[in-house]
Design a protein around this motif. Structure first.
Motif, mmCIF file in Angstrom:
data_model
loop_
_atom_site.group_PDB
_atom_site.id
_atom_site.type_symbol
_atom_site.label_atom_id
_atom_site.label_comp_id
_atom_site.label_asym_id
_atom_site.label_seq_id
_atom_site.Cartn_x
_atom_site.Cartn_y
_atom_site.Cartn_z
ATOM 1 N N THR A 276 0.830 -1.204 0.000
ATOM 2 C CA THR A 276 0.000 0.000 0.000
ATOM 3 C C THR A 276 0.864 1.252 0.000
ATOM 4 O OG1 THR A 276 -1.757 -1.173 1.174
ATOM 5 C CG2 THR A 276 -1.820 1.236 1.238
ATOM 6 N N LYS A 277 1.870 1.290 0.855
ATOM 7 C CA LYS A 277 2.766 2.450 0.920
ATOM 8 C C LYS A 277 3.502 2.656 -0.403
ATOM 9 C CE LYS A 277 3.515 2.336 5.883
ATOM 10 N NZ LYS A 277 4.488 2.130 6.970
ATOM 11 N N LYS A 278 3.961 1.569 -1.003
ATOM 12 C CA LYS A 278 4.657 1.656 -2.295
ATOM 13 C C LYS A 278 3.728 2.206 -3.374
ATOM 14 C CE LYS A 278 8.082 -2.043 -1.791
ATOM 15 N NZ LYS A 278 8.508 -3.353 -2.307
ATOM 16 N N ALA A 279 2.477 1.763 -3.371
ATOM 17 C CA ALA A 279 1.515 2.214 -4.379
ATOM 18 C C ALA A 279 1.269 3.710 -4.267
ATOM 19 C CB ALA A 279 0.201 1.456 -4.227
ATOM 20 N N VAL A 280 1.044 4.198 -3.049
ATOM 21 C CA VAL A 280 0.785 5.625 -2.855
ATOM 22 C C VAL A 280 2.019 6.444 -3.205
ATOM 23 C CG1 VAL A 280 0.244 7.394 -1.137
ATOM 24 C CG2 VAL A 280 -1.044 5.244 -1.158
ATOM 25 N N LYS A 281 3.186 5.981 -2.800
ATOM 26 C CA LYS A 281 4.419 6.715 -3.099
ATOM 27 C C LYS A 281 4.654 6.804 -4.608
ATOM 28 C CE LYS A 281 9.237 7.098 -1.776
ATOM 29 N NZ LYS A 281 10.292 6.628 -0.892
ATOM 30 N N GLN A 282 4.462 5.699 -5.307
ATOM 31 C CA GLN A 282 4.664 5.689 -6.759
ATOM 32 C C GLN A 282 3.620 6.557 -7.453
ATOM 33 O OE1 GLN A 282 7.285 4.304 -8.242
ATOM 34 N NE2 GLN A 282 6.635 4.940 -10.268
ATOM 35 N N ALA A 283 2.363 6.453 -7.035
ATOM 36 C CA ALA A 283 1.296 7.249 -7.649
ATOM 37 C C ALA A 283 1.533 8.737 -7.447
ATOM 38 C CB ALA A 283 -0.058 6.853 -7.069
ATOM 39 N N SER A 284 2.079 9.118 -6.294
ATOM 40 C CA SER A 284 2.285 10.538 -5.998
ATOM 41 C C SER A 284 3.338 11.184 -6.899
ATOM 42 C CB SER A 284 2.660 10.728 -4.526
ATOM 43 O OG SER A 284 3.956 10.224 -4.265
ATOM 44 N N LYS A 285 4.106 10.374 -7.616
ATOM 45 C CA LYS A 285 5.085 10.922 -8.554
ATOM 46 C C LYS A 285 4.405 11.547 -9.768
ATOM 47 C CE LYS A 285 8.811 7.777 -7.253
ATOM 48 N NZ LYS A 285 9.700 6.698 -7.717
ATOM 49 N N SER A 286 3.224 11.050 -10.127
ATOM 50 C CA SER A 286 2.525 11.594 -11.290
ATOM 51 C C SER A 286 1.144 12.165 -10.959
ATOM 52 C CB SER A 286 2.392 10.527 -12.377
ATOM 53 O OG SER A 286 1.665 9.423 -11.899
ATOM 54 N N VAL A 287 0.608 11.835 -9.797
ATOM 55 C CA VAL A 287 -0.707 12.334 -9.385
ATOM 56 C C VAL A 287 -0.509 13.216 -8.163
ATOM 57 C CG1 VAL A 287 -2.978 11.678 -8.500
ATOM 58 C CG2 VAL A 287 -1.866 10.262 -10.238
ATOM 59 N N LYS A 288 -0.911 14.468 -8.274
ATOM 60 C CA LYS A 288 -0.749 15.409 -7.164
ATOM 61 C C LYS A 288 -2.056 15.534 -6.391
ATOM 62 C CE LYS A 288 3.367 15.978 -8.469
ATOM 63 N NZ LYS A 288 4.288 15.030 -7.892
ATOM 64 N N GLY A 289 -1.954 15.840 -5.115
ATOM 65 C CA GLY A 289 -3.134 16.088 -4.290
ATOM 66 C C GLY A 289 -3.875 14.843 -3.864
ATOM 67 N N ILE A 290 -3.157 13.731 -3.647
ATOM 68 C CA ILE A 290 -3.812 12.503 -3.175
ATOM 69 C C ILE A 290 -4.398 12.770 -1.796
ATOM 70 C CG2 ILE A 290 -3.466 10.109 -2.441
ATOM 71 C CD1 ILE A 290 -1.338 9.880 -4.651
ATOM 72 N N LYS A 291 -5.666 12.433 -1.622
ATOM 73 C CA LYS A 291 -6.374 12.672 -0.365
ATOM 74 C C LYS A 291 -6.604 11.399 0.436
ATOM 75 C CE LYS A 291 -6.812 17.043 -1.143
ATOM 76 N NZ LYS A 291 -5.926 17.950 -0.458
ATOM 77 N N SER A 292 -6.792 10.268 -0.249
ATOM 78 C CA SER A 292 -7.051 9.021 0.475
ATOM 79 C C SER A 292 -6.786 7.826 -0.429
ATOM 80 C CB SER A 292 -8.493 8.970 0.982
ATOM 81 O OG SER A 292 -9.398 8.888 -0.090
ATOM 82 N N ALA A 293 -6.655 6.669 0.213
ATOM 83 C CA ALA A 293 -6.510 5.403 -0.515
ATOM 84 C C ALA A 293 -7.350 4.359 0.210
ATOM 85 C CB ALA A 293 -5.059 4.967 -0.573
ATOM 86 N N PHE A 294 -8.170 3.656 -0.546
ATOM 87 C CA PHE A 294 -9.043 2.619 -0.010
ATOM 88 C C PHE A 294 -8.555 1.276 -0.528
ATOM 89 C CE2 PHE A 294 -12.784 -0.113 -0.848
ATOM 90 C CZ PHE A 294 -13.179 -0.340 0.457
ATOM 91 N N VAL A 295 -8.228 0.366 0.389
ATOM 92 C CA VAL A 295 -7.789 -0.972 -0.019
ATOM 93 C C VAL A 295 -9.044 -1.767 -0.373
ATOM 94 C CG1 VAL A 295 -6.590 -3.076 0.650
ATOM 95 C CG2 VAL A 295 -5.751 -0.856 1.455
ATOM 96 N N GLN A 296 -9.221 -1.973 -1.664
ATOM 97 C CA GLN A 296 -10.403 -2.675 -2.156
ATOM 98 C C GLN A 296 -10.279 -4.180 -1.955
ATOM 99 O OE1 GLN A 296 -11.672 -1.360 -5.991
ATOM 100 N NE2 GLN A 296 -12.878 -3.166 -6.372
ATOM 101 N N SER A 297 -9.079 -4.715 -2.175
ATOM 102 C CA SER A 297 -8.878 -6.148 -1.974
ATOM 103 C C SER A 297 -7.413 -6.443 -1.686
ATOM 104 C CB SER A 297 -9.350 -6.952 -3.188
ATOM 105 O OG SER A 297 -8.556 -6.658 -4.307
ATOM 106 N N GLN A 298 -7.202 -7.583 -1.067
ATOM 107 C CA GLN A 298 -5.859 -8.065 -0.753
ATOM 108 C C GLN A 298 -5.768 -9.517 -1.199
ATOM 109 O OE1 GLN A 298 -6.173 -7.519 3.528
ATOM 110 N NE2 GLN A 298 -4.788 -5.780 3.431
ATOM 111 N N SER A 299 -4.588 -9.904 -1.657
ATOM 112 C CA SER A 299 -4.361 -11.299 -2.024
ATOM 113 C C SER A 299 -2.893 -11.625 -1.839
ATOM 114 C CB SER A 299 -4.799 -11.555 -3.474
ATOM 115 O OG SER A 299 -4.022 -10.780 -4.356
ATOM 116 N N VAL A 300 -2.577 -12.895 -1.926
ATOM 117 C CA VAL A 300 -1.185 -13.332 -1.812
ATOM 118 C C VAL A 300 -0.868 -14.320 -2.925
ATOM 119 C CG1 VAL A 300 -1.027 -13.013 0.684
ATOM 120 C CG2 VAL A 300 -1.737 -15.221 -0.209
#
Length: 66
Positions: free
Chosen positions: A21-45
């Motif tokens: 989750t942290k990696k996803a938000v960090k990577q997304a913030s490189k091209s998307v500005k103003g991130i307000k929230s992240a909702f984990v829709q699903s998890q798997s292994v």
């Protein structure tokens, strides 16, 4: 009035769902500005030889459109 947009992001980690989750938000913030929230829709292994080898998350990330 703020206008928000939601995008879907898939991410993975060898250590945990939290790390993915942290990696996803960090990577997304490189091209998307103003991130307000992240909702984990699903998890798997991923399982190999009876061991969990990868954690995966599917996130919905919300950000403000200017």
């Amino acid at each position: 009035m703020a206008v928000m947009k939601v995008i879907e992001i898939l991410a993975n980690s060898e250590s945990s769902w939290e790390d993915a989750t942290k990696k996803a938000v960090k990577q997304a913030s490189k091209s998307v500005k103003g991130i307000k929230s992240a909702f984990v829709q699903s998890q798997s292994v991923v399982v190999n030889d009876d061991e969990v080898t990868e954690f995966r998350v599917n996130l919905k990330v919300t950000f403000e459109v200017k």
